[in-house]
Design a protein around this motif. Structure first.
Motif, PDB file in Angstrom:
ATOM      1  N   VAL A 317      31.500   5.620 103.935  1.00 55.21           N
ATOM      2  CA  VAL A 317      31.851   6.485 105.067  1.00 55.21           C
ATOM      3  C   VAL A 317      32.752   5.687 106.003  1.00 55.21           C
ATOM      4  CG1 VAL A 317      30.986   7.841 107.001  1.00 55.21           C
ATOM      5  CG2 VAL A 317      29.661   7.744 104.883  1.00 55.21           C
ATOM      6  N   ASP A 318      33.936   6.193 106.304  1.00 52.00           N
ATOM      7  CA  ASP A 318      34.896   5.461 107.136  1.00 52.00           C
ATOM      8  C   ASP A 318      34.530   5.487 108.613  1.00 52.00           C
ATOM      9  OD1 ASP A 318      36.408   4.847 104.899  1.00 52.00           O
ATOM     10  OD2 ASP A 318      37.582   6.697 105.032  1.00 52.00           O
ATOM     11  N   ASP A 319      33.909   6.550 109.057  1.00 47.46           N
ATOM     12  CA  ASP A 319      33.610   6.735 110.474  1.00 47.46           C
ATOM     13  C   ASP A 319      32.106   6.567 110.704  1.00 47.46           C
ATOM     14  OD1 ASP A 319      33.290   7.513 113.076  1.00 47.46           O
ATOM     15  OD2 ASP A 319      33.996   9.578 112.791  1.00 47.46           O
ATOM     16  N   ALA A 320      31.719   5.531 111.450  1.00 44.93           N
ATOM     17  CA  ALA A 320      30.296   5.276 111.688  1.00 44.93           C
ATOM     18  C   ALA A 320      29.594   6.451 112.356  1.00 44.93           C
ATOM     19  CB  ALA A 320      30.129   4.026 112.548  1.00 44.93           C
ATOM     20  N   GLY A 321      30.337   7.248 113.087  1.00 49.83           N
ATOM     21  CA  GLY A 321      29.750   8.399 113.754  1.00 49.83           C
ATOM     22  C   GLY A 321      29.289   9.476 112.790  1.00 49.83           C
ATOM     23  N   ARG A 322      29.756   9.387 111.542  1.00 48.55           N
ATOM     24  CA  ARG A 322      29.378  10.396 110.549  1.00 48.55           C
ATOM     25  C   ARG A 322      28.377   9.863 109.524  1.00 48.55           C
ATOM     26  NH1 ARG A 322      34.343  13.086 107.780  1.00 48.55           N
ATOM     27  NH2 ARG A 322      35.076  10.936 107.585  1.00 48.55           N
ATOM     28  N   PHE A 323      27.847   8.661 109.739  1.00 49.46           N
ATOM     29  CA  PHE A 323      26.893   8.086 108.785  1.00 49.46           C
ATOM     30  C   PHE A 323      25.745   9.046 108.499  1.00 49.46           C
ATOM     31  CE2 PHE A 323      27.447   3.163 108.901  1.00 49.46           C
ATOM     32  CZ  PHE A 323      28.796   3.309 108.621  1.00 49.46           C
ATOM     33  N   SER A 324      25.069   9.465 109.566  1.00 50.80           N
ATOM     34  CA  SER A 324      23.885  10.312 109.390  1.00 50.80           C
ATOM     35  C   SER A 324      24.251  11.682 108.837  1.00 50.80           C
ATOM     36  CB  SER A 324      23.143  10.469 110.719  1.00 50.80           C
ATOM     37  OG  SER A 324      22.574   9.251 111.123  1.00 50.80           O
ATOM     38  N   ARG A 325      25.339  12.273 109.326  1.00 48.82           N
ATOM     39  CA  ARG A 325      25.703  13.621 108.875  1.00 48.82           C
ATOM     40  C   ARG A 325      26.017  13.648 107.383  1.00 48.82           C
ATOM     41  NH1 ARG A 325      30.323  16.238 111.652  1.00 48.82           N
ATOM     42  NH2 ARG A 325      31.072  14.153 112.181  1.00 48.82           N
ATOM     43  N   LYS A 326      26.751  12.652 106.912  1.00 46.62           N
ATOM     44  CA  LYS A 326      27.088  12.619 105.488  1.00 46.62           C
ATOM     45  C   LYS A 326      25.859  12.328 104.633  1.00 46.62           C
ATOM     46  CE  LYS A 326      32.050  11.764 105.187  1.00 46.62           C
ATOM     47  NZ  LYS A 326      32.309  12.816 104.189  1.00 46.62           N
ATOM     48  N   ALA A 327      25.035  11.398 105.088  1.00 46.74           N
ATOM     49  CA  ALA A 327      23.816  11.093 104.337  1.00 46.74           C
ATOM     50  C   ALA A 327      22.895  12.303 104.269  1.00 46.74           C
ATOM     51  CB  ALA A 327      23.092   9.912 104.975  1.00 46.74           C
ATOM     52  N   HIS A 328      22.754  12.999 105.403  1.00 47.57           N
ATOM     53  CA  HIS A 328      21.894  14.175 105.423  1.00 47.57           C
ATOM     54  C   HIS A 328      22.449  15.286 104.534  1.00 47.57           C
ATOM     55  CE1 HIS A 328      19.769  13.127 109.487  1.00 47.57           C
ATOM     56  NE2 HIS A 328      19.654  12.199 108.566  1.00 47.57           N
ATOM     57  N   ALA A 329      23.760  15.457 104.539  1.00 48.62           N
ATOM     58  CA  ALA A 329      24.378  16.491 103.700  1.00 48.62           C
ATOM     59  C   ALA A 329      24.097  16.210 102.231  1.00 48.62           C
ATOM     60  CB  ALA A 329      25.877  16.554 103.962  1.00 48.62           C
ATOM     61  N   LEU A 330      24.240  14.948 101.837  1.00 46.92           N
ATOM     62  CA  LEU A 330      23.972  14.589 100.445  1.00 46.92           C
ATOM     63  C   LEU A 330      22.507  14.837 100.099  1.00 46.92           C
ATOM     64  CD1 LEU A 330      25.219  11.355  98.660  1.00 46.92           C
ATOM     65  CD2 LEU A 330      22.910  12.235  98.291  1.00 46.92           C
ATOM     66  N   LEU A 331      21.625  14.327 100.929  1.00 48.26           N
ATOM     67  CA  LEU A 331      20.194  14.402 100.622  1.00 48.26           C
ATOM     68  C   LEU A 331      19.655  15.828 100.678  1.00 48.26           C
ATOM     69  CD1 LEU A 331      19.111  11.218 102.604  1.00 48.26           C
ATOM     70  CD2 LEU A 331      18.991  11.501 100.125  1.00 48.26           C
ATOM     71  N   ASP A 332      20.134  16.614 101.636  1.00 44.83           N
ATOM     72  CA  ASP A 332      19.626  17.979 101.784  1.00 44.83           C
ATOM     73  C   ASP A 332      20.073  18.888 100.641  1.00 44.83           C
ATOM     74  OD1 ASP A 332      18.303  17.322 104.079  1.00 44.83           O
ATOM     75  OD2 ASP A 332      19.828  18.129 105.448  1.00 44.83           O
ATOM     76  N   THR A 333      21.099  18.473  99.902  1.00 48.75           N
ATOM     77  CA  THR A 333      21.602  19.280  98.786  1.00 48.75           C
ATOM     78  C   THR A 333      20.825  19.028  97.499  1.00 48.75           C
ATOM     79  OG1 THR A 333      23.812  19.244  99.768  1.00 48.75           O
ATOM     80  CG2 THR A 333      23.693  19.813  97.438  1.00 48.75           C
TER      81      THR A 333
END
Length: 396
Positions: A317-333
């Motif tokens: 993830v290039d933007d630290a501000g999106r760490f949680s959002r991207k991880a959650h998107a992956l895991l919730d799918t």
């Protein structure tokens, strides 16, 4: 097996697992031990009661069922004695309480299991024990951290979540020169893939909740000690009244019978998925000791006989501000991977890793860490599930 004593010392892993812990002819030939529920145990007379002149005296001090499990674990660990306790965390806390006193100094690996850190930072510090965390890759350099009051060094390899390897022999040799007890959480490898006492550790700790159980339905721990430390560990467990139940012991012993074949499957599937993840552009790093790219690979290759099904990866993830959002998107799918703590069962699991409690080994800067437990499902299906998760993360 007609006579368990005829089991060859060089018998294979699965042969040993099939026969350790219970002699069928000690109980009418039944191949599984009886589940003995006990609190009160009767004595034939006052003298026997006063002198404790019989094997069993009270339920907290062991039953034929709990003894069968302890004997099996001693056989696997090469230990002088084993206690079983109600959880993996209890398996850590009991030896800490057995060997540490107010004013003592304890060295705890910084990649430790998070509930262990909480116990150290709250209970032990409140009792007057000095806690210091150290870099997992320090090896024999741990000698520089020794103080006159250092009494215990706790290790865990691979480390929780980020999988750092430790040179257990080098650490143990340094610690013993200063009279320290060395404990190791060996839950990841099980005694099939690593035996801590063979590498100098005094105490081997397991959350038997994990691979020995194998079915995500038992909470239990075990602590196995060498001859030097066994009496003090045993006395502490008796004094504290900490014991595992006969029902759980039976289930863990039952799980041991198939642990070898299950671990082989976990290992093979996890390595295939780890290599696949390593080839992906959306993965920054794969944290698996059996991969040549992993920093601790050479220690794993030298000391360990295998790898289990748990490892982590860093999502790019290039933007630290999106760490949680991207991880959650992956895991919730994910649909085959459940979102749940623990591991070692038949089902695959995934969790976002929180490393905010680290004092030395901080969280990586190139992306969030996701831990996977690869279960017994077919690898192709697990890959498809992860593919969907990566697609969802990419869309965020």
């Amino acid at each position: 097996m007609k006579n368990r004593s005829t089991l060859s010392a060089d018998a294979g892993v699965n042969t040993r697992l099939a026969h350790v812990g219970h002699d069928p002819f000690s109980y009418h030939g039944f191949v599984n031990p009886p589940v003995v529920h006990a609190s009160t145990v009767l004595f034939p007379d006052c003298r026997a009661m006063e002198t404790r002149a019989q094997k069993y005296t009270y339920g907290t001090r062991g039953t034929p069922t709990t003894d069968a499990l302890c004997e099996a674990l001693d056989e696997l660990e090469g230990s002088a004695g084993t206690i079983v306790v109600p959880s993996g965390l209890a398996a850590i806390s009991v030896p800490f309480l057995a060997f540490l006193s107010a004013g003592d100094h304890a060295l705890i690996v910084d990649s430790v299991y998070a509930p262990c850190r909480l116990f150290c930072n709250t209970m032990l510090r409140r009792m007057g024990v000095e806690i210091e965390y150290y870099d997992p890759e320090i090896g024999g350099g741990i000698e520089s951290l020794m103080r006159p009051n250092t009494r215990l060094v706790h290790t865990e390899a691979p480390g929780s979540n980020t999988m750092e390897m430790q040179d257990i022999r080098a650490i143990s040799e340094a610690a013993h020169r200063h009279g320290c007890v060395v404990t190791m959480d060996n839950t990841w490898a099980t005694p099939l893939y690593f035996r801590p006492l063979d590498f100098g550790a005094d105490i081997s700790i397991h959350a038997t909740t994990k691979y020995p159980s194998g079915h995500s339905d038992i909470i239990m721990g075990s602590v196995s000690a060498n001859a030097k430390c066994w009496p003090q560990l045993h006395d502490a467990a008796i004094t504290m009244g900490i014991c595992g139940s006969p029902d759980d012991s039976y289930q863990i012993l039952r799980g041991l019978r198939t642990m070898g074949v299950r671990l082989e499957h976990h290992q093979k599937s996890a390595l295939e998925i780890a290599r696949w993840l390593e080839s992906r552009d959306d993965v920054a790093r794969v944290l698996h000791p059996a991969l040549p790219s992993f920093p601790g690979h050479e220690i794993w290759k030298r000391d360990f006989k295998g790898a289990s099904g748990v490892f982590s990866f860093v999502l790019k993830v290039d933007d630290a501000g999106r760490f949680s959002r991207k991880a959650h998107a992956l895991l919730d799918t994910l649909s085959l991977f459940g979102l749940g703590y623990s591991w070692g069962g038949y089902e695959s699991l995934a969790v976002p890793v929180n490393l905010s409690d680290r004092t030395i080994r901080k969280a990586p800067l190139d992306g969030p860490v996701i831990r996977l437990q690869i279960g017994l499902e077919d690898v192709a299906d697990l890959k498809r599930d992860l593919e969907a998760g990566f697609a969802a993360a990419a869309a965020v």
